[in-house]
Design an enzyme around this catalytic site. Structure first.
Site, mmCIF file in Angstrom:
data_model
loop_
_atom_site.group_PDB
_atom_site.id
_atom_site.type_symbol
_atom_site.label_atom_id
_atom_site.label_comp_id
_atom_site.label_asym_id
_atom_site.label_seq_id
_atom_site.Cartn_x
_atom_site.Cartn_y
_atom_site.Cartn_z
ATOM 1 N N TYR A 99 0.860 -1.181 0.000
ATOM 2 C CA TYR A 99 0.000 0.000 0.000
ATOM 3 C C TYR A 99 0.900 1.237 0.000
ATOM 4 C CZ TYR A 99 -3.635 3.248 1.520
ATOM 5 O OH TYR A 99 -4.511 4.297 1.614
ATOM 6 N N ASP A 171 -1.013 -7.070 6.571
ATOM 7 C CA ASP A 171 -2.093 -6.105 6.331
ATOM 8 C C ASP A 171 -3.242 -6.903 5.710
ATOM 9 O OD1 ASP A 171 -3.855 -4.247 5.262
ATOM 10 O OD2 ASP A 171 -2.286 -2.850 4.631
ATOM 11 N N LYS A 196 -12.291 0.403 5.601
ATOM 12 C CA LYS A 196 -12.730 -0.269 4.393
ATOM 13 C C LYS A 196 -13.872 -1.242 4.704
ATOM 14 C CE LYS A 196 -9.302 2.153 2.883
ATOM 15 N NZ LYS A 196 -7.950 1.639 2.753
HETATM 16 C C1 LIG Z 1 -6.687 2.055 3.004
HETATM 17 C C2 LIG Z 1 -5.576 1.130 3.277
HETATM 18 C C3 LIG Z 1 -4.613 1.427 4.250
HETATM 19 C C4 LIG Z 1 -4.601 2.744 5.013
HETATM 20 O O1 LIG Z 1 -5.697 2.913 5.836
HETATM 21 P P1 LIG Z 1 -6.315 4.345 6.250
HETATM 22 O O2 LIG Z 1 -7.492 3.978 7.060
HETATM 23 O O3 LIG Z 1 -6.632 5.068 4.978
HETATM 24 O O4 LIG Z 1 -5.265 5.057 7.026
HETATM 25 C C5 LIG Z 1 -3.607 0.500 4.479
HETATM 26 N N1 LIG Z 1 -3.553 -0.661 3.798
HETATM 27 C C6 LIG Z 1 -4.458 -0.986 2.844
HETATM 28 C C7 LIG Z 1 -4.331 -2.283 2.123
HETATM 29 C C8 LIG Z 1 -5.505 -0.100 2.552
HETATM 30 O O5 LIG Z 1 -6.395 -0.418 1.607
#
Ligand SMILES: *Cc1c(COP(=O)(O)O)cnc(C)c1O
Length: 374
Positions: A99, A171, A196
């Site tokens: 990311y 992640d 998300k």
């Molecule tokens: C959106 C996202 C992040 C970061 O998260 P935020 O809530 O925007 O700080 C990190 N890793 C992945 C895979 C993401 O989709």
């Protein structure tokens, strides 16, 4: 209890004093001491702990099969707290398609504090083995990856990393624990952007770190959270906890719709490539079939004709919204190369899509009319 049941009930028992079935929102920043100076309910001050954050952390730990969780106000705050547990001179290995903000944190923020970051193709186990010949403190996994949905073999990389004495973080934002449980595959910490799929409605930001055991590493994450004040508001916790209740049900439809859209795009003459791990032609398909319960709601595709054709097609969409982010009920599409800027590795004709909960026929019809003009 099974996942769907935990998603509904973990951290969601009726309120003990009122019987309220939906958890009350506790906005109080401070909590009363008893006459003897103790804190009967265990809460002292909002930054240390708060009833809504406690419920959310219980829920997330339980859904990931972990022992403990620390909730953050964003995914990046969670990521930053993990890197803060390291020391100057420590080396971290990041996937080359991590990311974007994750690699930027290492490169532009923590590099100045002596953290060293190298990238590796995590889908190539020989490359990971070679990269680990140089001492490393932490290996970061992200699967499926952004924006080409590349799949990392979580257990194989964890094993290599552990043998080399490194900590493993996954992640799990794109897969969610409804599809993949990285702690059961050997990783030490799971990180989430709960902005998300957990929030699920594009209306709240959050992040989380879940650990398999409450060890020194997790205690250090907890310290970064409570001491540095990287804490989400009670209302944000309440919203994300509510979103979690329908996570499994929503993911089922996201996955079904994404499979339909991927199949449709694969046959389209204006599309030169489709990246979706559910397609048997996808290079990570076999590993995804092993470590994911279904193939997820994210996909990307390349429009024949490159950047201008991709931008023009996105410009003609009527149902699918042009916006960054993912995991909400509405389908979103985005041209990754233009949002990432100069250092991007995204192909110029690539559009990334978060497939929402609309009827799949409306999504394919919208894509068809938009691609028809190219
Ligand atoms: C959106 C996202 C992040 C970061 O998260 P935020 O809530 O925007 O700080 C990190 N890793 C992945 C895979 C993401 O989709």
């Amino acid at each position: 209890m099974r996942f769907e049941t935990l998603a509904v009930h973990a951290g969601h028992s009726p309120d003990a004093t009122t019987g309220a079935v939906a958890p009350p929102l506790y906005l109080s920043t401070t909590f009363e001491r008893a006459g003897d100076g103790s804190f009967p309910a265990g809460f002292v001050y909002i930054r240390d702990a708060n009833p809504n954050r406690r419920r959310l952390e219980e829920c997330l730990a339980s859904l990931e099969g972990g022992a403990v969780c620390a909730a953050f106000p964003s995914g990046m705050a969670a990521t930053h707290a993990i890197f803060q547990t390291l020391a100057p001179g420590d080396r971290v290995l990041l996937p080359e398609d991590a990311y974007y903000a994750t690699s930027q944190i290492v490169r532009e923020l923590l590099g100045r504090w002596g953290l060293r970051g190298d990238t590796v193709d995590c889908t190539d186990l020989d490359a990971v083995r070679r990269a680990l010949e140089t001492p490393s403190r932490l290996v970061w996994i992200e699967t499926p990856s952004n924006p080409r949905l590349r799949i990392t073999d979580i257990s194989a990389v964890s094993e290599l990393a552990h043998r080399a004495g490194a900590l493993v973080v996954c992640d799990n934002t794109w897969a969610t624990p409804a599809l993949t449980r990285p702690l059961s595959l050997g990783v030490d910490l799971v990180m989430h952007s709960t902005t998300k799929y957990f929030g699920g409605h594009s209306d709240v930001q959050g992040g989380a770190v879940i650990a398999r055991v409450e060890d020194r590493v997790f205690q250090s994450v907890r310290l970064a959270q409570t001491l540095a004040g990287g804490v989400p508001s009670p209302f944000d916790c309440w919203l994300i906890r509510r979103g979690a209740q329908s996570l499994a049900a929503r993911l089922r439809v996201h996955c079904e719709n994404a499979a339909i859209v991927a199949r449709f795009l694969t046959g389209h003459r204006a599309v030169s490539a489709v990246h979706y791990p559910g397609l048997s032609s996808h290079p990570g398909h076999a590993i995804a079939a092993r470590q994911m319960a279904a193939f997820g709601g994210m996909l990307s595709f390349e429009v024949a004709g490159g950047r201008s054709a991709a931008m023009a097609a996105a410009g003609r969409l009527r149902v699918i919204t042009r916006a960054t982010s993912l995991g909400g009920t509405e389908s979103l599409i985005e041209h990754r190369a233009s949002i990432e800027g100069a250092h991007t590795r995204a192909p110029e004709g690539l559009l990334r899509m978060s497939v929402g909960l609309e009827h799949p026929d409306d999504l394919t019809a919208d894509l068809d009319q938009a691609l028809g003009g190219t």
